[in-house]
Design a protein around this motif. Structure first.
Motif, PDB file in Angstrom:
ATOM      1  N   ASP A  35      42.563  71.443  74.522  1.00 20.14           N
ATOM      2  CA  ASP A  35      41.938  71.048  73.256  1.00 20.14           C
ATOM      3  C   ASP A  35      41.016  72.151  72.742  1.00 20.14           C
ATOM      4  O   ASP A  35      40.967  72.422  71.532  1.00 20.14           O
ATOM      5  CB  ASP A  35      41.149  69.756  73.429  1.00 20.14           C
ATOM      6  N   LEU A  36      40.267  72.797  73.671  1.00 21.68           N
ATOM      7  CA  LEU A  36      39.352  73.869  73.275  1.00 21.68           C
ATOM      8  C   LEU A  36      40.120  75.030  72.650  1.00 21.68           C
ATOM      9  O   LEU A  36      39.760  75.531  71.570  1.00 21.68           O
ATOM     10  CB  LEU A  36      38.561  74.347  74.495  1.00 21.68           C
ATOM     11  N   LEU A  37      41.177  75.469  73.313  1.00 20.38           N
ATOM     12  CA  LEU A  37      41.924  76.616  72.812  1.00 20.38           C
ATOM     13  C   LEU A  37      42.694  76.269  71.543  1.00 20.38           C
ATOM     14  O   LEU A  37      42.858  77.106  70.646  1.00 20.38           O
ATOM     15  CB  LEU A  37      42.877  77.115  73.893  1.00 20.38           C
ATOM     16  N   ARG A  38      43.161  75.022  71.437  1.00 22.23           N
ATOM     17  CA  ARG A  38      43.882  74.611  70.229  1.00 22.23           C
ATOM     18  C   ARG A  38      42.946  74.594  69.026  1.00 22.23           C
ATOM     19  O   ARG A  38      43.328  74.976  67.913  1.00 22.23           O
ATOM     20  CB  ARG A  38      44.504  73.232  70.437  1.00 22.23           C
TER      21      ARG A  38
ATOM     22  N   ALA B  36      27.624  77.044  79.480  1.00 29.86           N
ATOM     23  CA  ALA B  36      26.477  77.917  79.233  1.00 29.86           C
ATOM     24  C   ALA B  36      26.858  79.200  78.505  1.00 29.86           C
ATOM     25  O   ALA B  36      25.976  79.950  78.080  1.00 29.86           O
ATOM     26  CB  ALA B  36      25.807  78.271  80.566  1.00 29.86           C
ATOM     27  N   ILE B  37      28.148  79.463  78.317  1.00 29.51           N
ATOM     28  CA  ILE B  37      28.581  80.737  77.730  1.00 29.51           C
ATOM     29  C   ILE B  37      28.503  80.756  76.207  1.00 29.51           C
ATOM     30  O   ILE B  37      28.007  81.741  75.633  1.00 29.51           O
ATOM     31  CB  ILE B  37      30.012  81.072  78.201  1.00 29.51           C
ATOM     32  N   PRO B  38      28.976  79.730  75.468  1.00 29.76           N
ATOM     33  CA  PRO B  38      28.970  79.814  74.006  1.00 29.76           C
ATOM     34  C   PRO B  38      27.581  80.131  73.443  1.00 29.76           C
ATOM     35  O   PRO B  38      26.591  79.474  73.776  1.00 29.76           O
ATOM     36  CB  PRO B  38      29.445  78.426  73.565  1.00 29.76           C
ATOM     37  N   GLY B  39      27.540  81.174  72.588  1.00 29.23           N
ATOM     38  CA  GLY B  39      26.278  81.561  71.960  1.00 29.23           C
ATOM     39  C   GLY B  39      25.321  82.282  72.878  1.00 29.23           C
ATOM     40  O   GLY B  39      24.151  82.476  72.524  1.00 29.23           O
ATOM     41  N   SER B  40      25.771  82.708  74.073  1.00 29.78           N
ATOM     42  CA  SER B  40      24.858  83.310  75.053  1.00 29.78           C
ATOM     43  C   SER B  40      24.618  84.791  74.827  1.00 29.78           C
ATOM     44  O   SER B  40      23.896  85.413  75.597  1.00 29.78           O
ATOM     45  CB  SER B  40      25.405  83.103  76.471  1.00 29.78           C
TER      46      SER B  40
ATOM     47  N   GLY C 193      34.690  76.826  67.776  1.00 28.21           N
ATOM     48  CA  GLY C 193      34.225  75.450  67.805  1.00 28.21           C
ATOM     49  C   GLY C 193      33.385  75.125  69.021  1.00 28.21           C
ATOM     50  O   GLY C 193      32.627  74.151  69.013  1.00 28.21           O
ATOM     51  N   ALA C 194      33.493  75.925  70.087  1.00 25.76           N
ATOM     52  CA  ALA C 194      32.719  75.658  71.299  1.00 25.76           C
ATOM     53  C   ALA C 194      31.234  75.811  71.044  1.00 25.76           C
ATOM     54  O   ALA C 194      30.415  75.070  71.598  1.00 25.76           O
ATOM     55  CB  ALA C 194      33.167  76.596  72.413  1.00 25.76           C
ATOM     56  N   GLU C 195      30.860  76.779  70.186  1.00 24.71           N
ATOM     57  CA  GLU C 195      29.438  76.979  69.908  1.00 24.71           C
ATOM     58  C   GLU C 195      28.882  75.843  69.065  1.00 24.71           C
ATOM     59  O   GLU C 195      27.757  75.387  69.269  1.00 24.71           O
ATOM     60  CB  GLU C 195      29.237  78.316  69.205  1.00 24.71           C
ATOM     61  N   ARG C 196      29.678  75.355  68.112  1.00 24.91           N
ATOM     62  CA  ARG C 196      29.217  74.248  67.268  1.00 24.91           C
ATOM     63  C   ARG C 196      29.117  72.945  68.055  1.00 24.91           C
ATOM     64  O   ARG C 196      28.251  72.121  67.789  1.00 24.91           O
ATOM     65  CB  ARG C 196      30.181  74.070  66.090  1.00 24.91           C
ATOM     66  N   ALA C 197      29.997  72.762  69.038  1.00 26.32           N
ATOM     67  CA  ALA C 197      30.016  71.495  69.788  1.00 26.32           C
ATOM     68  C   ALA C 197      28.793  71.322  70.673  1.00 26.32           C
ATOM     69  O   ALA C 197      28.391  70.203  70.989  1.00 26.32           O
ATOM     70  CB  ALA C 197      31.296  71.407  70.618  1.00 26.32           C
ATOM     71  N   GLY C 198      28.186  72.430  71.104  1.00 25.34           N
ATOM     72  CA  GLY C 198      27.005  72.339  71.960  1.00 25.34           C
ATOM     73  C   GLY C 198      27.361  72.072  73.420  1.00 25.34           C
ATOM     74  O   GLY C 198      28.539  71.954  73.795  1.00 25.34           O
TER      75      GLY C 198
END
Length: 454
Positions: free
Chosen positions: A157-160, A198-202, A165-170
């Motif tokens: 789902d993440l890659l699709r 912990a990676i998105p937006g890091s 979107g991972a950064e927006r999802a929190g």
């Protein structure tokens, strides 16, 4: 001194500290001022340390372990009073030979009686009902399989939807997924999910790092789902990576184990102490792990730079590095020369072979020989002291490996640079995809003296 005539150095004492705060506090108690009633019998040291209350703290250290006893309320091992007492002893200020007082003698006698007791026999060492144990293992494996399948869907789902979107999802969705992996009794998968969250937006380049970690997590999922078709050693590694702990197996190995390094890592749930050993006769490197719940330091600790006559039992997974301490024969003794090392190029090749056997490997222990700390455009690195001939034009080439970001922020970096003084060193540490983490070094002026860097 101990029976072998060994008095630890202050650096070896402070290397036992569970954290920097304990190291600083223990250093302040390493003078005669707050102490009374101190003494030693060769295998132990004891004393009374004045605190803020009316009653001084009773502190004793069994040097053959080492092991610690203190009446203070600290949950750290060793506490600042034990560190201060050891510093007092290492400086020769803990008094002459004597008989321990009753409060210390009772604790020491209990430890020595337990050490002298024969190990438990095979009766009671295995499960009472092997069939029931097998059914429990099968039920847990089924839950892990369901968890791995759910995690595969989460990654798809993440890659699709795209990594942006991972950064927006929190972080909340990742924590929810991690909790479901815990429910599936797969703590290894839960840990990887929390690292993903912990990676998105890091920082710059986080989408690349997220994609890399997603790929490794997907690989672990698929390996678990196909574990019955994997070679035995790789299947054992996969079970270990998803969080299935296995008892150590195989024959025990007795050797003179040199304590190369010791350090801790912590999160909100657990403190992990890592102790690296190297056998003088076998040349084998072993890792001892001990754990403490949040806020409590692990109890297993050894003076860096000394040698233990001990028997270890290795684990099958983790490349055969992890081991359990079976029995220690006597107190630590002086260490000899540093372990034989290799240039940077062969060390990288060693890490590559280990990575082939365990794709989820974070790091691998190596000893670098004749390397020099040097600055580069990207920070500090360790470079071969002597050049080699280049493969194409025959020009001299110096292989180098960058230090990890964590290493470049540690005080140990400056100890390493000062010890080198521009000259070559022998350095032990962990090599991984983020670079090299130096843990101990031996300089040319005192080649038998281990300098702890963590």
């Amino acid at each position: 001194m101990t029976e072998q005539g060994v008095r630890w150095t202050s650096d070896q004492v402070l290397a036992l500290a569970p954290d920097d705060a304990s190291r600083r506090a223990g250093s302040k108690l390493g003078s005669v001022g707050p102490w009374s009633g101190t003494g030693t019998d060769g295998d132990a040291v004891w004393g009374l340390c004045k605190g803020s209350g009316r009653t001084p703290y009773r502190t004793a250290v069994d040097l053959t372990g080492p092991a610690y006893m203190c009446s203070c309320p600290s949950r750290k091992f060793p506490c600042k009073h034990a560190l201060g007492l050891l510093l007092l002893w290492s400086g020769g200020d803990a008094g002459g030979a004597g008989t321990p007082p009753d409060w210390a003698a009772g604790w020491l006698d209990g430890r020595r009686a337990r050490a002298a007791a024969p190990p438990p026999g095979p009766a009671g060492s295995g499960p009472a009902d092997p069939a029931a144990a097998r059914r429990r293992a099968e039920r847990r494996a089924a839950r892990i399989t369901l968890g791995a399948q759910e995690l595969e869907q989460r990654l798809a789902d993440l890659l699709r939807g795209g990594l942006a979107g991972a950064e927006r999802a929190g972080y909340g969705q990742w924590e929810e997924t991690a909790a479901r992996m815990v429910d599936a009794q797969a703590p290894g998968l839960a840990g990887r999910v929390r690292e993903l969250g912990a990676i998105p937006g890091s920082g710059p380049g986080w989408p690349v790092r997220l994609l890399e970690e997603c790929a490794l997590t997907h690989l672990l999922d698929r390996a678990w789902l196909s574990a019955d078709r994997l070679p035995g050693p790789l299947a054992a590694t996969v079970r270990s990576r998803v969080g299935l702990s296995a008892a150590p197996d195989g024959p025990t190995v007795r050797d003179a184990w040199q304590v190369l390094a010791q350090y801790e890592t912590s999160d909100s749930r657990l403190t992990t102490r890592r102790v690296w050993l190297r056998g003088a006769a076998t040349g084998r490197t072993a890792l001892l792990l001990s754990f403490g719940a949040a806020g409590r330091a692990p109890q297993l600790a050894f003076p860096v730079g000394l040698v233990l006559d001990a028997e270890l039992r290795p684990h099958a997974a983790s490349g055969g590095l992890r081991a359990e301490l079976v029995e220690q024969f006597g107190p630590p003794e002086p260490a000899g020369p540093p372990p034989a090392g290799t240039p940077v190029g062969p060390a990288l090749a060693t890490y590559g072979r280990a990575l082939r056997e365990d794709p989820w490997l974070d790091s691998w222990p190596v000893t670098l020989a004749e390397v020099v700390p040097a600055r580069s455009a990207d920070g500090w690195q360790l470079a071969d002291g002597s050049p080699r001939t280049g493969p194409s034009d025959g020009a001299p080439v110096r292989d180098a490996i960058p230090l990890t970001r964590a290493a470049q922020q540690q005080p140990g970096l400056w100890r390493l640079v000062a010890l080198s003084g521009g000259g070559p060193l022998t350095v032990f540490g962990e090599i991984g995809h983020q670079g090299f983490l130096p843990l101990a070094a031996w300089g040319p002026e005192a080649p038998g003296e281990t300098v702890a860097l963590m």
